[in-house]
Design an enzyme around this catalytic site. Structure first.
Site, PDB file in Angstrom:
ATOM      1  N   CYS A  11       0.757  -1.125   0.046  1.00  0.00           N
ATOM      2  CA  CYS A  11       0.095   0.024  -0.034  1.00  0.00           C
ATOM      3  C   CYS A  11       1.003   1.129  -0.079  1.00  0.00           C
ATOM      4  CB  CYS A  11      -0.972  -0.121   1.163  1.00  0.00           C
ATOM      5  SG  CYS A  11      -0.317  -0.046   2.815  1.00  0.00           S
ATOM      6  N   ARG A  17      -3.594  -0.568   5.356  1.00  0.00           N
ATOM      7  CA  ARG A  17      -4.037  -1.631   4.694  1.00  0.00           C
ATOM      8  C   ARG A  17      -3.213  -2.848   4.321  1.00  0.00           C
ATOM      9  NH1 ARG A  17      -5.170   2.313  -0.475  1.00  0.00           N
ATOM     10  NH2 ARG A  17      -3.122   3.015   0.719  1.00  0.00           N
ATOM     11  N   ASP A 128      -8.335   3.818   0.895  1.00  0.00           N
ATOM     12  CA  ASP A 128      -7.085   4.238   1.875  1.00  0.00           C
ATOM     13  C   ASP A 128      -8.053   4.856   3.144  1.00  0.00           C
ATOM     14  OD1 ASP A 128      -5.209   5.382   3.413  1.00  0.00           O
ATOM     15  OD2 ASP A 128      -4.156   6.511   1.743  1.00  0.00           O
TER      16      ASP A 128
HETATM   17  P1  4NP Z   1      -1.942   2.741   4.075  1.00  0.00           P
HETATM   18  O1  4NP Z   1      -2.429   4.190   4.529  1.00  0.00           O
HETATM   19  O2  4NP Z   1      -1.182   3.044   2.619  1.00  0.00           O
HETATM   20  O3  4NP Z   1      -3.127   2.073   4.121  1.00  0.00           O
HETATM   21  O4  4NP Z   1      -0.750   2.609   5.267  1.00  0.00           O
HETATM   22  C1  4NP Z   1      -1.608   5.408   4.530  1.00  0.00           C
HETATM   23  C2  4NP Z   1      -0.761   5.580   5.802  1.00  0.00           C
HETATM   24  C3  4NP Z   1      -0.291   6.818   5.633  1.00  0.00           C
HETATM   25  C4  4NP Z   1      -0.381   7.661   4.604  1.00  0.00           C
HETATM   26  C5  4NP Z   1      -1.039   7.255   3.581  1.00  0.00           C
HETATM   27  C6  4NP Z   1      -1.779   6.107   3.412  1.00  0.00           C
HETATM   28  N1  4NP Z   1       0.451   8.840   4.738  1.00  0.00           N
HETATM   29  O5  4NP Z   1       0.261   9.870   3.647  1.00  0.00           O
HETATM   30  O6  4NP Z   1       1.073   9.253   5.506  1.00  0.00           O
END
Ligand code: 4NP
Length: 160
Positions: A11, A17, A128
């Site tokens: 991800c 995720r 997300d």
């Molecule tokens: P993930 O969610 O991709 O599901 O781990 C996110 C966690 C952090 C960020 C973006 C998506 N971020 O921009 O820091």
């Protein structure tokens, strides 16, 4: 006996995720009798959270369904991962776009969307949840549980 099937979930941050997918799929694989046949990991395309534990909200929602995300630590996807994994599964199309752009032409594994292993779900992206509320995290778990069962069935049915 040939090698194990190596599965990597990817991800953006590797704190919501893909760590959820790693732990939920590990449980689904064990339930399907595949524990000794698979190796499972997760990574993020971004570097903001490298070394961090999963998001506290992801930990809490997963724990309610019996999954322990606490031991995981975020790492960034690396080009060498293409040589280490057979299945590289992106959580959404923007992540897949980035991986496809980096993918060596010699990569012999499967690079695609996680939810595409279960077309009956009718969705392709795991949304997300980072900037969303509790229902975002529940939605991630619902989608990831369905796709994990489908992936376990797929690997169980494939020749060793
Ligand atoms: P993930 O969610 O991709 O599901 O781990 C996110 C966690 C952090 C960020 C973006 C998506 N971020 O921009 O820091």
């Amino acid at each position: 006996v040939t090698g194990r099937t190596r599965v990597l979930f990817v991800c953006l941050g590797n704190i919501c995720r893909s760590p959820t997918a790693e732990v939920v799929f590990r449980a689904a694989a064990a339930k399907a009798g595949l524990a000794s046949r698979v190796e499972i990991d997760s990574a993020g395309t971004g570097d903001w959270h490298v070394g961090d534990a999963p998001d506290p909200r992801a930990i809490v929602h997963a724990a309610r369904r019996g999954y322990d995300l606490r031991p995981l630590r975020a790492r960034q996807f690396s080009i060498v991962d293409f040589g280490r994994f057979d299945w590289i599964l992106a959580m959404d199309r923007s992540v897949l776009d980035e991986l496809e752009a980096a993918c060596p032409s010699a990569f012999a594994g499967h690079l695609g969307l996680f939810l595409d292993v279960a077309p009956e779900i009718g969705e392709r992206d795991v949304p997300d949840p980072y900037a969303r509320g509790p229902e975002g995290f529940e939605r991630v778990l619902d989608l990831v549980e369905s796709a994990s069962d489908a992936l376990a069935r797929r690997i169980a049915a494939s020749p060793r």
